[in-house]
Motif scaffolding. Structure first.
Motif, PDB file in Angstrom:
ATOM      1  N   ILE A 186       0.833  -1.092   0.204  1.00  0.00           N
ATOM      2  CA  ILE A 186       0.088  -0.037   0.050  1.00  0.00           C
ATOM      3  C   ILE A 186       0.892   1.151   0.157  1.00  0.00           C
ATOM      4  O   ILE A 186       1.880   1.223   0.553  1.00  0.00           O
ATOM      5  CB  ILE A 186      -1.066  -0.019   1.142  1.00  0.00           C
ATOM      6  N   SER A 187       0.341   2.193  -0.761  1.00  0.00           N
ATOM      7  CA  SER A 187       0.873   3.729  -0.689  1.00  0.00           C
ATOM      8  C   SER A 187       0.142   4.565  -0.036  1.00  0.00           C
ATOM      9  O   SER A 187      -1.254   4.466  -0.411  1.00  0.00           O
ATOM     10  CB  SER A 187       1.474   4.087  -2.040  1.00  0.00           C
ATOM     11  N   ILE A 188       0.315   5.075   1.014  1.00  0.00           N
ATOM     12  CA  ILE A 188      -0.469   6.099   1.858  1.00  0.00           C
ATOM     13  C   ILE A 188       0.061   7.383   1.724  1.00  0.00           C
ATOM     14  O   ILE A 188       1.313   7.565   1.982  1.00  0.00           O
ATOM     15  CB  ILE A 188      -0.307   5.676   3.377  1.00  0.00           C
ATOM     16  N   ARG A 189      -0.733   8.281   1.482  1.00  0.00           N
ATOM     17  CA  ARG A 189      -0.534   9.498   1.331  1.00  0.00           C
ATOM     18  C   ARG A 189      -1.410  10.422   2.639  1.00  0.00           C
ATOM     19  O   ARG A 189      -2.580  10.154   2.228  1.00  0.00           O
ATOM     20  CB  ARG A 189      -0.447  10.302   0.151  1.00  0.00           C
ATOM     21  N   PRO A 197      -4.944  -3.802  -8.904  1.00  0.00           N
ATOM     22  CA  PRO A 197      -4.787  -2.418  -7.993  1.00  0.00           C
ATOM     23  C   PRO A 197      -6.123  -1.680  -7.913  1.00  0.00           C
ATOM     24  O   PRO A 197      -7.252  -1.782  -8.533  1.00  0.00           O
ATOM     25  CB  PRO A 197      -4.100  -1.766  -8.767  1.00  0.00           C
ATOM     26  N   GLY A 198      -6.337  -1.255  -6.754  1.00  0.00           N
ATOM     27  CA  GLY A 198      -7.284  -0.100  -6.362  1.00  0.00           C
ATOM     28  C   GLY A 198      -7.087   0.728  -5.480  1.00  0.00           C
ATOM     29  O   GLY A 198      -5.607   1.192  -5.093  1.00  0.00           O
ATOM     30  N   TRP A 199      -8.042   1.744  -4.912  1.00  0.00           N
ATOM     31  CA  TRP A 199      -7.636   2.679  -3.920  1.00  0.00           C
ATOM     32  C   TRP A 199      -8.940   3.184  -3.195  1.00  0.00           C
ATOM     33  O   TRP A 199     -10.170   2.865  -3.275  1.00  0.00           O
ATOM     34  CB  TRP A 199      -6.957   4.010  -4.786  1.00  0.00           C
ATOM     35  N   PHE A 200      -8.764   4.031  -2.089  1.00  0.00           N
ATOM     36  CA  PHE A 200      -9.594   4.615  -1.284  1.00  0.00           C
ATOM     37  C   PHE A 200      -9.069   5.813  -0.678  1.00  0.00           C
ATOM     38  O   PHE A 200      -8.025   6.049  -0.418  1.00  0.00           O
ATOM     39  CB  PHE A 200     -10.318   3.530  -0.143  1.00  0.00           C
ATOM     40  N   SER A 201     -10.119   6.920  -0.284  1.00  0.00           N
ATOM     41  CA  SER A 201      -9.623   8.022   0.245  1.00  0.00           C
ATOM     42  C   SER A 201     -10.889   8.484   0.976  1.00  0.00           C
ATOM     43  O   SER A 201     -11.924   7.946   1.218  1.00  0.00           O
ATOM     44  CB  SER A 201      -9.490   9.147  -0.817  1.00  0.00           C
ATOM     45  N   LEU A 202     -10.333   9.125   2.171  1.00  0.00           N
ATOM     46  CA  LEU A 202     -11.118   9.546   3.351  1.00  0.00           C
ATOM     47  C   LEU A 202     -10.603  10.965   3.616  1.00  0.00           C
ATOM     48  O   LEU A 202      -9.626  11.156   4.011  1.00  0.00           O
ATOM     49  CB  LEU A 202     -10.834   8.558   4.464  1.00  0.00           C
ATOM     50  N   THR A 203     -11.630  11.781   3.723  1.00  0.00           N
ATOM     51  CA  THR A 203     -11.369  13.186   4.245  1.00  0.00           C
ATOM     52  C   THR A 203     -12.164  13.597   5.534  1.00  0.00           C
ATOM     53  O   THR A 203     -13.167  13.289   5.206  1.00  0.00           O
ATOM     54  CB  THR A 203     -11.426  14.282   3.376  1.00  0.00           C
ATOM     55  N   TYR A 204     -11.489  13.981   6.671  1.00  0.00           N
ATOM     56  CA  TYR A 204     -12.500  14.027   7.849  1.00  0.00           C
ATOM     57  C   TYR A 204     -11.899  15.271   8.462  1.00  0.00           C
ATOM     58  O   TYR A 204     -10.545  15.499   8.699  1.00  0.00           O
ATOM     59  CB  TYR A 204     -12.635  12.955   8.449  1.00  0.00           C
ATOM     60  N   ILE A 237      -5.261   6.065  -0.102  1.00  0.00           N
ATOM     61  CA  ILE A 237      -4.548   4.676  -0.039  1.00  0.00           C
ATOM     62  C   ILE A 237      -4.518   4.144  -1.382  1.00  0.00           C
ATOM     63  O   ILE A 237      -5.800   3.596  -1.709  1.00  0.00           O
ATOM     64  CB  ILE A 237      -4.801   4.227   1.364  1.00  0.00           C
ATOM     65  N   THR A 238      -3.607   3.667  -1.853  1.00  0.00           N
ATOM     66  CA  THR A 238      -3.653   3.051  -3.127  1.00  0.00           C
ATOM     67  C   THR A 238      -2.963   1.528  -2.740  1.00  0.00           C
ATOM     68  O   THR A 238      -1.873   1.318  -2.021  1.00  0.00           O
ATOM     69  CB  THR A 238      -2.426   3.316  -4.162  1.00  0.00           C
ATOM     70  N   VAL A 239      -3.599   0.522  -3.271  1.00  0.00           N
ATOM     71  CA  VAL A 239      -3.314  -0.916  -3.025  1.00  0.00           C
ATOM     72  C   VAL A 239      -2.936  -1.675  -4.250  1.00  0.00           C
ATOM     73  O   VAL A 239      -3.640  -1.447  -5.212  1.00  0.00           O
ATOM     74  CB  VAL A 239      -4.543  -1.630  -2.615  1.00  0.00           C
ATOM     75  N   GLN A 240      -1.728  -1.988  -4.151  1.00  0.00           N
ATOM     76  CA  GLN A 240      -1.077  -2.814  -5.298  1.00  0.00           C
ATOM     77  C   GLN A 240      -0.788  -4.257  -4.740  1.00  0.00           C
ATOM     78  O   GLN A 240      -0.552  -4.551  -3.740  1.00  0.00           O
ATOM     79  CB  GLN A 240       0.184  -2.393  -5.622  1.00  0.00           C
ATOM     80  N   PRO A 241      -0.964  -5.145  -6.061  1.00  0.00           N
ATOM     81  CA  PRO A 241      -0.616  -6.644  -5.600  1.00  0.00           C
ATOM     82  C   PRO A 241       0.577  -6.734  -5.256  1.00  0.00           C
ATOM     83  O   PRO A 241       1.531  -6.032  -5.853  1.00  0.00           O
ATOM     84  CB  PRO A 241      -0.901  -7.377  -6.993  1.00  0.00           C
ATOM     85  N   GLU A 242       1.160  -7.721  -4.452  1.00  0.00           N
ATOM     86  CA  GLU A 242       2.723  -8.015  -3.924  1.00  0.00           C
ATOM     87  C   GLU A 242       3.226  -8.720  -5.356  1.00  0.00           C
ATOM     88  O   GLU A 242       2.619  -9.549  -6.098  1.00  0.00           O
ATOM     89  CB  GLU A 242       2.570  -9.195  -2.955  1.00  0.00           C
ATOM     90  N   VAL A 243       4.318  -8.352  -5.615  1.00  0.00           N
ATOM     91  CA  VAL A 243       5.130  -8.505  -6.914  1.00  0.00           C
ATOM     92  C   VAL A 243       5.865  -9.982  -6.650  1.00  0.00           C
ATOM     93  O   VAL A 243       6.197 -10.095  -5.695  1.00  0.00           O
ATOM     94  CB  VAL A 243       6.077  -7.776  -7.552  1.00  0.00           C
TER      95      VAL A 243
END
Length: 141
Positions: free
Chosen positions: A7-10, A112-119, A135-141
């Protein structure tokens, strides 16, 4: 079924009177999908200041729960347009959090997919600004 993913989290936190502060992190995680709920779990690190904590997102179409266990204990529930309250427990004691989910977007039908949350967040009744996760979700390589 549990899968290993990356996962990549910003995360961007904006204080009421300050400049936005952004942290970016890529880490290993696990992904499970059970009865319409996607569970994304990973270990925090020194970079986030939460070393020794496991973070899990429970993601449903209209609701996201952010659970932390370990050195920090917290369960925050988010539903767009609603306020929720929870306790944030650390070694020094517990704080009352109040959050207001402004925006949620989920695209995890496939990886791959993603989700976002603002609060918006208040701690012990004091507005602390807003937090935006992407947060972006990538398969394990």
């Amino acid at each position: 079924m549990k899968k290993d993913v990356f996962i990549s989290i910003r995360g961007t936190q904006t204080a009421p009177d300050g400049e936005p502060e952004t942290i970016e992190l890529t880490t290993a995680a696990t992904l499970e999908q059970n009865d319409g709920c996607t569970i994304l779990r990973y270990q925090e690190s020194d970079l986030t200041g939460l070393d020794g904590t496991t973070t899990a997102f429970y993601i449903e179409p209209d609701r996201i729960v952010l659970e932390r266990t370990g050195t920090v204990e917290s369960v925050m529930e988010f539903e767009a347009g609603k306020y929720t309250e929870s306790l944030y427990r650390i070694a020094e004691g517990a704080l009352l959090l109040r959050v207001y989910a402004r925006k949620m977007e989920v695209h995890l039908e496939s990886i791959p997919g993603w989700f976002s949350l603002t609060y918006g967040i208040e701690i012990e009744g004091t507005p602390m600004g807003s937090i935006d996760y992407h947060i972006t979700v990538q398969p394990e390589v």
